[in-house]
Structures are given as C-alpha cells and as structure tokens.
Design a protein around this motif. Structure first.
Motif, PDB file in Angstrom:
ATOM      1  N   GLU A  83     -60.934 -48.876  30.898  1.00 38.59           N
ATOM      2  CA  GLU A  83     -60.606 -49.868  31.912  1.00 38.59           C
ATOM      3  C   GLU A  83     -59.788 -49.229  33.032  1.00 38.59           C
ATOM      4  O   GLU A  83     -58.852 -48.477  32.765  1.00 38.59           O
ATOM      5  CB  GLU A  83     -59.810 -51.011  31.290  1.00 38.59           C
ATOM      6  CG  GLU A  83     -60.603 -51.827  30.289  1.00 38.59           C
ATOM      7  CD  GLU A  83     -61.790 -52.531  30.918  1.00 38.59           C
ATOM      8  OE1 GLU A  83     -61.635 -53.084  32.023  1.00 38.59           O
ATOM      9  OE2 GLU A  83     -62.872 -52.525  30.300  1.00 38.59           O
ATOM     10  N   ARG A  84     -60.136 -49.552  34.248  1.00 41.59           N
ATOM     11  CA  ARG A  84     -59.379 -49.098  35.412  1.00 41.59           C
ATOM     12  C   ARG A  84     -58.068 -49.879  35.447  1.00 41.59           C
ATOM     13  O   ARG A  84     -58.049 -51.088  35.252  1.00 41.59           O
ATOM     14  CB  ARG A  84     -60.181 -49.361  36.685  1.00 41.59           C
ATOM     15  CG  ARG A  84     -59.483 -48.971  37.963  1.00 41.59           C
ATOM     16  CD  ARG A  84     -60.380 -49.335  39.156  1.00 41.59           C
ATOM     17  NE  ARG A  84     -59.850 -48.855  40.406  1.00 41.59           N
ATOM     18  CZ  ARG A  84     -59.045 -49.551  41.197  1.00 41.59           C
ATOM     19  NH1 ARG A  84     -58.668 -50.768  40.848  1.00 41.59           N
ATOM     20  NH2 ARG A  84     -58.622 -49.036  42.331  1.00 41.59           N
ATOM     21  N   ALA A  85     -56.974 -49.172  35.701  1.00 45.31           N
ATOM     22  CA  ALA A  85     -55.679 -49.835  35.835  1.00 45.31           C
ATOM     23  C   ALA A  85     -55.706 -50.780  37.034  1.00 45.31           C
ATOM     24  O   ALA A  85     -56.343 -50.492  38.046  1.00 45.31           O
ATOM     25  CB  ALA A  85     -54.577 -48.795  36.006  1.00 45.31           C
ATOM     26  N   VAL A  91     -45.570 -43.908  36.629  1.00 48.94           N
ATOM     27  CA  VAL A  91     -45.624 -42.500  36.238  1.00 48.94           C
ATOM     28  C   VAL A  91     -46.683 -41.800  37.083  1.00 48.94           C
ATOM     29  O   VAL A  91     -47.682 -42.408  37.482  1.00 48.94           O
ATOM     30  CB  VAL A  91     -45.904 -42.351  34.721  1.00 48.94           C
ATOM     31  CG1 VAL A  91     -47.316 -42.782  34.376  1.00 48.94           C
ATOM     32  CG2 VAL A  91     -45.668 -40.938  34.250  1.00 48.94           C
ATOM     33  N   SER A  92     -46.438 -40.534  37.368  1.00 47.53           N
ATOM     34  CA  SER A  92     -47.398 -39.763  38.156  1.00 47.53           C
ATOM     35  C   SER A  92     -47.658 -38.435  37.463  1.00 47.53           C
ATOM     36  O   SER A  92     -46.924 -38.032  36.562  1.00 47.53           O
ATOM     37  CB  SER A  92     -46.865 -39.519  39.567  1.00 47.53           C
ATOM     38  OG  SER A  92     -45.688 -38.737  39.518  1.00 47.53           O
ATOM     39  N   VAL A  93     -48.710 -37.757  37.905  1.00 52.80           N
ATOM     40  CA  VAL A  93     -48.994 -36.408  37.442  1.00 52.80           C
ATOM     41  C   VAL A  93     -49.042 -35.529  38.686  1.00 52.80           C
ATOM     42  O   VAL A  93     -49.599 -35.913  39.711  1.00 52.80           O
ATOM     43  CB  VAL A  93     -50.300 -36.337  36.610  1.00 52.80           C
ATOM     44  CG1 VAL A  93     -51.508 -36.789  37.413  1.00 52.80           C
ATOM     45  CG2 VAL A  93     -50.512 -34.944  36.040  1.00 52.80           C
ATOM     46  N   ILE A 132     -51.472 -39.244  46.159  1.00 47.01           N
ATOM     47  CA  ILE A 132     -52.843 -39.746  46.186  1.00 47.01           C
ATOM     48  C   ILE A 132     -52.993 -40.799  45.099  1.00 47.01           C
ATOM     49  O   ILE A 132     -52.491 -40.629  43.980  1.00 47.01           O
ATOM     50  CB  ILE A 132     -53.865 -38.617  45.919  1.00 47.01           C
ATOM     51  CG1 ILE A 132     -53.730 -37.498  46.962  1.00 47.01           C
ATOM     52  CG2 ILE A 132     -55.287 -39.136  45.903  1.00 47.01           C
ATOM     53  CD1 ILE A 132     -53.188 -36.243  46.408  1.00 47.01           C
ATOM     54  N   VAL A 133     -53.691 -41.888  45.421  1.00 46.89           N
ATOM     55  CA  VAL A 133     -54.099 -42.864  44.417  1.00 46.89           C
ATOM     56  C   VAL A 133     -55.593 -42.672  44.247  1.00 46.89           C
ATOM     57  O   VAL A 133     -56.374 -42.831  45.191  1.00 46.89           O
ATOM     58  CB  VAL A 133     -53.754 -44.310  44.846  1.00 46.89           C
ATOM     59  CG1 VAL A 133     -54.304 -45.302  43.822  1.00 46.89           C
ATOM     60  CG2 VAL A 133     -52.249 -44.467  44.995  1.00 46.89           C
ATOM     61  N   THR A 134     -56.000 -42.298  43.049  1.00 47.12           N
ATOM     62  CA  THR A 134     -57.395 -41.974  42.752  1.00 47.12           C
ATOM     63  C   THR A 134     -58.207 -43.250  42.488  1.00 47.12           C
ATOM     64  O   THR A 134     -57.634 -44.333  42.354  1.00 47.12           O
ATOM     65  CB  THR A 134     -57.476 -41.051  41.526  1.00 47.12           C
ATOM     66  OG1 THR A 134     -57.053 -41.792  40.373  1.00 47.12           O
ATOM     67  CG2 THR A 134     -56.618 -39.803  41.693  1.00 47.12           C
ATOM     68  N   PRO A 135     -59.534 -43.133  42.381  1.00 44.32           N
ATOM     69  CA  PRO A 135     -60.355 -44.320  42.112  1.00 44.32           C
ATOM     70  C   PRO A 135     -59.963 -45.062  40.827  1.00 44.32           C
ATOM     71  O   PRO A 135     -60.167 -46.270  40.720  1.00 44.32           O
ATOM     72  CB  PRO A 135     -61.771 -43.764  41.990  1.00 44.32           C
ATOM     73  CG  PRO A 135     -61.755 -42.512  42.784  1.00 44.32           C
ATOM     74  CD  PRO A 135     -60.366 -41.944  42.608  1.00 44.32           C
ATOM     75  N   HIS A 139     -51.841 -42.065  39.812  1.00 39.69           N
ATOM     76  CA  HIS A 139     -50.900 -41.639  40.852  1.00 39.69           C
ATOM     77  C   HIS A 139     -50.762 -40.121  40.733  1.00 39.69           C
ATOM     78  O   HIS A 139     -50.090 -39.620  39.839  1.00 39.69           O
ATOM     79  CB  HIS A 139     -49.569 -42.353  40.630  1.00 39.69           C
ATOM     80  CG  HIS A 139     -48.567 -42.107  41.682  1.00 39.69           C
ATOM     81  ND1 HIS A 139     -47.229 -42.320  41.485  1.00 39.69           N
ATOM     82  CD2 HIS A 139     -48.670 -41.676  42.967  1.00 39.69           C
ATOM     83  CE1 HIS A 139     -46.569 -42.039  42.588  1.00 39.69           C
ATOM     84  NE2 HIS A 139     -47.428 -41.639  43.491  1.00 39.69           N
ATOM     85  N   VAL A 140     -51.416 -39.384  41.649  1.00 31.73           N
ATOM     86  CA  VAL A 140     -51.445 -37.927  41.633  1.00 31.73           C
ATOM     87  C   VAL A 140     -50.613 -37.397  42.786  1.00 31.73           C
ATOM     88  O   VAL A 140     -50.688 -37.910  43.904  1.00 31.73           O
ATOM     89  CB  VAL A 140     -52.898 -37.410  41.755  1.00 31.73           C
ATOM     90  CG1 VAL A 140     -52.935 -35.892  41.888  1.00 31.73           C
ATOM     91  CG2 VAL A 140     -53.726 -37.861  40.554  1.00 31.73           C
TER      92      VAL A 140
END
Length: 168
Positions: A83-85, A91-93, A132-135, A139-140
């Motif tokens: 499931e997509r959040a 938290v980020s990476v 960056i927020v990915t698809p 949170h990158v």
C-alpha cells in the motif's frame, strides 16, 4: 571525540570538492549492511522514478515481488508491492551524492513528478541537501558534502559540537 578515527577508505563517497566525481554505480554482490524496503502500489512507476529520477539501477528483480535498486556501494533499496502511504512519513532516508548531481537529480525528478522536490538547502553540518517525495510517498534526501572552509559558519557549528575539520 576520542573513540572515533578516519575510515574514509571504506566509503565510496569522494572527498568533498566542487568538482568531485561520483563513483561508478556498484554492481558487485555483498552482504548488505543496511537497506531500506519501500512498499509501492505501482512497482513499475516506482522503479522508473528511482532509476530515471534518483540515478539508481535495477540490480535484480523478481517480477511482481520486488526490485532491488542500487546507486553506489551500500546504497540499496528494495521496492516491494504494498500500500502506498497516504502522506510522506516523518522519517527519511538519505543517500550521498556529489555537488554536481544535486541539480541534475532535482531536474530529473521534477520532469517525472512536478513539485516533488524541495531545495536544495545548505545545512549547518556543511552539506547541500535536496528533499524528494517519491511516487510511493517516501521521503528521500540526496545529500552532498560541501568543501570544508575552516572560516565558515558551518565549520564553527561543527567545532561547537566537538568535530574538527581537516587542518583544524
């Protein structure tokens, strides 16, 4: 900080300079000391974004099960169906890059998903960071170390924490 010592020789991250060259993508196999697993509702879209936007490559895929992506050595991501959040997590990476890559990554990500980036921002620990927020709503942060200037506010900040820079 007497318990620490320089160990830069085990890292793929180059010495921070304005013209630092990123290492080649690392295609070797190793026991991963760390990786992140990110669930996605659209594996193909996510793989495309991470490859064309963030500069990863597909190390190995198991159709409809997972895609193992990598950039440099020790920068591993597993994209897995799920499931997509609903929103980006707190938290980020973070992934290291070099200064010349920040603008390229921002442009590539914005072409794929307008509005998905924030920054870049200079941080007090002497890095330039692009969020960056990915698809999948991950949170990158792409972070590039800046050359050390012993007379900068960032150097003073680091010294205030007990971290001496080169030549201090």
């Amino acid at each position: 900080m007497t318990d620490t010592y320089p160990a830069f020789d085990i890292s793929p991250v180059p010495v921070p300079t304005t013209d630092a060259v990123p290492p080649e993508q690392f295609r070797g196999l190793y026991g991963m000391p760390m990786f992140v697993s990110i669930p996605t509702s659209d594996l193909a879209e996510s793989v495309d974004f991470w490859i064309r936007g963030l500069g990863f490559f597909d190390l190995v895929s198991v159709p409809d099960r997972l895609t193992h992506l990598r950039r440099w050595a020790f920068q591993d991501v597993l994209l897995v169906p799920g499931e997509r959040a609903d929103s980006p997590p707190s938290v980020s990476v973070s992934f290291a890059c070099v200064l010349s890559q920040i603008g390229q990554i921002a442009n590539a990500c914005e072409e794929l998903r307008a509005g998905c980036t924030s920054g870049p921002h200079v941080k007090p620990w002497n890095s330039l960071e692009l969020e960056i927020v990915t698809p999948e709503n991950a949170h990158v942060i792409m972070t590039a170390a800046r050359p050390y200037d012993p007379n900068s506010a960032e150097a003073e900040y680091l010294r205030g924490m007990g971290i001496d820079g080169p030549g201090d």
